[in-house]
Design a protein around this motif. Structure first.
Motif, PDB file in Angstrom:
ATOM      1  N   TRP A   1      -7.454  70.769  -9.318  1.00  0.00           N
ATOM      2  CA  TRP A   1      -6.050  70.972  -8.960  1.00  0.00           C
ATOM      3  C   TRP A   1      -5.917  70.963  -7.448  1.00  0.00           C
ATOM      4  O   TRP A   1      -6.829  71.367  -6.731  1.00  0.00           O
ATOM      5  CB  TRP A   1      -5.531  72.295  -9.516  1.00  0.00           C
ATOM      6  CG  TRP A   1      -5.557  72.349 -11.016  1.00  0.00           C
ATOM      7  CD1 TRP A   1      -6.618  72.708 -11.815  1.00  0.00           C
ATOM      8  CD2 TRP A   1      -4.493  72.004 -11.899  1.00  0.00           C
ATOM      9  NE1 TRP A   1      -6.276  72.615 -13.132  1.00  0.00           N
ATOM     10  CE2 TRP A   1      -4.978  72.193 -13.220  1.00  0.00           C
ATOM     11  CE3 TRP A   1      -3.176  71.569 -11.716  1.00  0.00           C
ATOM     12  CZ2 TRP A   1      -4.189  71.951 -14.348  1.00  0.00           C
ATOM     13  CZ3 TRP A   1      -2.388  71.338 -12.825  1.00  0.00           C
ATOM     14  CH2 TRP A   1      -2.885  71.522 -14.130  1.00  0.00           C
ATOM     15  N   MET A   2      -4.784  70.487  -6.970  1.00  0.00           N
ATOM     16  CA  MET A   2      -4.514  70.408  -5.539  1.00  0.00           C
ATOM     17  C   MET A   2      -3.034  70.671  -5.300  1.00  0.00           C
ATOM     18  O   MET A   2      -2.179  70.258  -6.097  1.00  0.00           O
ATOM     19  CB  MET A   2      -4.874  69.007  -5.012  1.00  0.00           C
ATOM     20  CG  MET A   2      -4.460  68.740  -3.574  1.00  0.00           C
ATOM     21  SD  MET A   2      -4.635  66.990  -3.102  1.00  0.00           S
ATOM     22  CE  MET A   2      -6.417  66.818  -3.142  1.00  0.00           C
ATOM     23  N   ASP A   3      -2.714  71.336  -4.192  1.00  0.00           N
ATOM     24  CA  ASP A   3      -1.327  71.455  -3.769  1.00  0.00           C
ATOM     25  C   ASP A   3      -0.984  70.230  -2.928  1.00  0.00           C
ATOM     26  O   ASP A   3      -1.605  69.999  -1.883  1.00  0.00           O
ATOM     27  CB  ASP A   3      -1.107  72.724  -2.937  1.00  0.00           C
ATOM     28  CG  ASP A   3       0.355  72.882  -2.537  1.00  0.00           C
ATOM     29  OD1 ASP A   3       1.155  73.328  -3.367  1.00  0.00           O
ATOM     30  OD2 ASP A   3       0.691  72.516  -1.385  1.00  0.00           O
ATOM     31  N   LEU A   4      -0.050  69.445  -3.400  1.00  0.00           N
ATOM     32  CA  LEU A   4       0.339  68.221  -2.700  1.00  0.00           C
ATOM     33  C   LEU A   4       1.848  68.213  -2.521  1.00  0.00           C
ATOM     34  O   LEU A   4       2.601  68.190  -3.497  1.00  0.00           O
ATOM     35  CB  LEU A   4      -0.110  66.987  -3.491  1.00  0.00           C
ATOM     36  CG  LEU A   4       0.117  65.639  -2.811  1.00  0.00           C
ATOM     37  CD1 LEU A   4      -0.818  65.491  -1.608  1.00  0.00           C
ATOM     38  CD2 LEU A   4      -0.107  64.487  -3.779  1.00  0.00           C
ATOM     39  N   ASP A   5       2.289  68.259  -1.289  1.00  0.00           N
ATOM     40  CA  ASP A   5       3.728  68.262  -0.969  1.00  0.00           C
ATOM     41  C   ASP A   5       4.461  69.378  -1.707  1.00  0.00           C
ATOM     42  O   ASP A   5       5.578  69.205  -2.196  1.00  0.00           O
ATOM     43  CB  ASP A   5       4.357  66.905  -1.319  1.00  0.00           C
ATOM     44  CG  ASP A   5       3.757  65.758  -0.517  1.00  0.00           C
ATOM     45  OD1 ASP A   5       3.101  66.024   0.500  1.00  0.00           O
ATOM     46  OD2 ASP A   5       3.937  64.599  -0.920  1.00  0.00           O
ATOM     47  N   GLY A   6       3.810  70.529  -1.816  1.00  0.00           N
ATOM     48  CA  GLY A   6       4.448  71.676  -2.431  1.00  0.00           C
ATOM     49  C   GLY A   6       4.400  71.701  -3.942  1.00  0.00           C
ATOM     50  O   GLY A   6       4.979  72.599  -4.566  1.00  0.00           O
ATOM     51  N   ALA A   7       3.731  70.755  -4.550  1.00  0.00           N
ATOM     52  CA  ALA A   7       3.615  70.702  -6.016  1.00  0.00           C
ATOM     53  C   ALA A   7       2.142  70.820  -6.398  1.00  0.00           C
ATOM     54  O   ALA A   7       1.251  70.345  -5.681  1.00  0.00           O
ATOM     55  CB  ALA A   7       4.195  69.408  -6.551  1.00  0.00           C
ATOM     56  N   ARG A   8       1.890  71.443  -7.539  1.00  0.00           N
ATOM     57  CA  ARG A   8       0.531  71.582  -8.034  1.00  0.00           C
ATOM     58  C   ARG A   8       0.171  70.320  -8.814  1.00  0.00           C
ATOM     59  O   ARG A   8       0.819  69.991  -9.808  1.00  0.00           O
ATOM     60  CB  ARG A   8       0.427  72.820  -8.934  1.00  0.00           C
ATOM     61  CG  ARG A   8      -1.006  73.234  -9.252  1.00  0.00           C
ATOM     62  CD  ARG A   8      -1.026  74.654  -9.797  1.00  0.00           C
ATOM     63  NE  ARG A   8      -2.386  75.109 -10.071  1.00  0.00           N
ATOM     64  CZ  ARG A   8      -2.904  75.218 -11.287  1.00  0.00           C
ATOM     65  NH1 ARG A   8      -2.165  74.911 -12.359  1.00  0.00           N
ATOM     66  NH2 ARG A   8      -4.139  75.638 -11.468  1.00  0.00           N
ATOM     67  N   MET A   9      -0.826  69.599  -8.345  1.00  0.00           N
ATOM     68  CA  MET A   9      -1.198  68.324  -8.941  1.00  0.00           C
ATOM     69  C   MET A   9      -2.585  68.422  -9.575  1.00  0.00           C
ATOM     70  O   MET A   9      -3.534  68.911  -8.967  1.00  0.00           O
ATOM     71  CB  MET A   9      -1.187  67.204  -7.905  1.00  0.00           C
ATOM     72  CG  MET A   9      -1.304  65.813  -8.518  1.00  0.00           C
ATOM     73  SD  MET A   9      -1.318  64.489  -7.294  1.00  0.00           S
ATOM     74  CE  MET A   9      -3.041  64.503  -6.815  1.00  0.00           C
TER      75      MET A   9
END
Length: 290
Positions: free
Chosen positions: A13-21
């Motif tokens: 999981w990664m935080d990308l542009d404020g979203a959890r991806m």
């Protein structure tokens, strides 16, 4: 990352542009990014990740809005915005050079990301490009339907008829295969699983709204990709993106290989995974491509 059911594949999981991806990771070696198509997610690559693991570090994201990643309201799902999101994903991973594979609508996104790399819009260097039945300006399918769904009335039809009737999902899914006897038993349940998360069809509508403009933009950026070593892979019976568009698309690349799978539809990585992986590994490991 947390280990998934397979011992080879990790769920991350990664935080990308404020979203959890969410994304899957497997293997070691040169980075390879796999981009899924419309109404799909990293599940598409379940037959690809383990065989590729000895040759590459493979990353398969659920792009924001798709799969089990967050579905932020108001996110820009245009081709270029999605491509730039992919490049930010690479930047956060610390990847300096990579190979890129995109299928269906993910193929269009892959070409847009490649163009960004060529023109200096991405910090990572693209080594090779693989396009699997990619959405492109030369296949007429969807050119009339997408603009209809982009209208207010069409969007209402989409939500009320399709969004509220998942019973139709098996029909769409089955049509992507040339031979329904080759549909893996877990395929339909796997693709239906993210439908339980709110916003799934809004994500699809967000893509459809810019479809026509994206195709025009894609045609304009294709000349920038000429020097990239590229592999085009297609099912000869693809009902979604016609194989007749392969030759026109291939003409834009000076270093291109093509593979057409006989008796196969839109999802060759599911319908003939052994043949698909063999051709992909051959391309990724051949010398003098970079």
């Amino acid at each position: 990352c947390a280990s998934a059911s397979s011992q080879v594949v990790e769920e991350c999981w990664m935080d990308l542009d404020g979203a959890r991806m969410r994304y899957l990771r497997a293997g070691s070696g040169p980075p390879l990014i796999l981009l899924h198509g419309l109404l799909a997610y990293s599940f598409s690559w379940r037959y690809v990740l383990p065989p590729l693991a000895p040759y590459a570090t493979v990353f398969a994201p659920d792009l924001p809005g798709a799969g089990f990643s967050d579905r932020p309201p108001g996110i820009d799902h245009s081709m270029k915005a999605t491509a730039r999101r992919v490049l930010r994903f690479l930047e956060k991973l610390g990847i300096a050079s990579f190979d890129l594979l995109g299928t269906s609508r993910g193929g269009a996104v892959a070409m847009a990301a490649a163009a960004e790399c060529v023109t200096g819009g991405g910090k990572a260097r693209l080594r090779r490009l693989v396009l699997v039945c990619p959405v492109n300006p030369y296949s007429p399918h969807g050119k009339r339907l997408a603009p209809f769904f982009a209208t207010r009335f069409g969007a209402t039809v989409f939500r009320s008829v399709i969004g509220q009737m998942p019973i139709l999902f098996p029909y769409w899914h089955g049509r992507l295969f040339a031979d329904r006897n080759r549909i893996p038993p877990e395929s339909l349940p796997g693709y239906k699983a993210p439908l339980a998360n709110p916003g799934f069809f809004d994500h699809a509508l967000g893509i459809v709204r810019t479809w026509t403009a994206d195709l025009r933009e894609l045609e304009e950026l294709l000349p920038k990709l000429a020097s990239i070593p590229t592999l085009l892979m297609w099912g000869i019976k693809d009902p979604a993106v016609y194989v007749s568009s392969l030759e026109l698309l291939a003409a834009h690349f000076s270093n291109v290989q093509t593979v057409v799978f006989p008796g196969v539809g839109h999802l060759p990585y599911e319908e003939c995974p052994q043949e698909f992986n063999r051709e992909l590994i051959k391309f990724l490991t051949r010398p003098n491509t970079v």
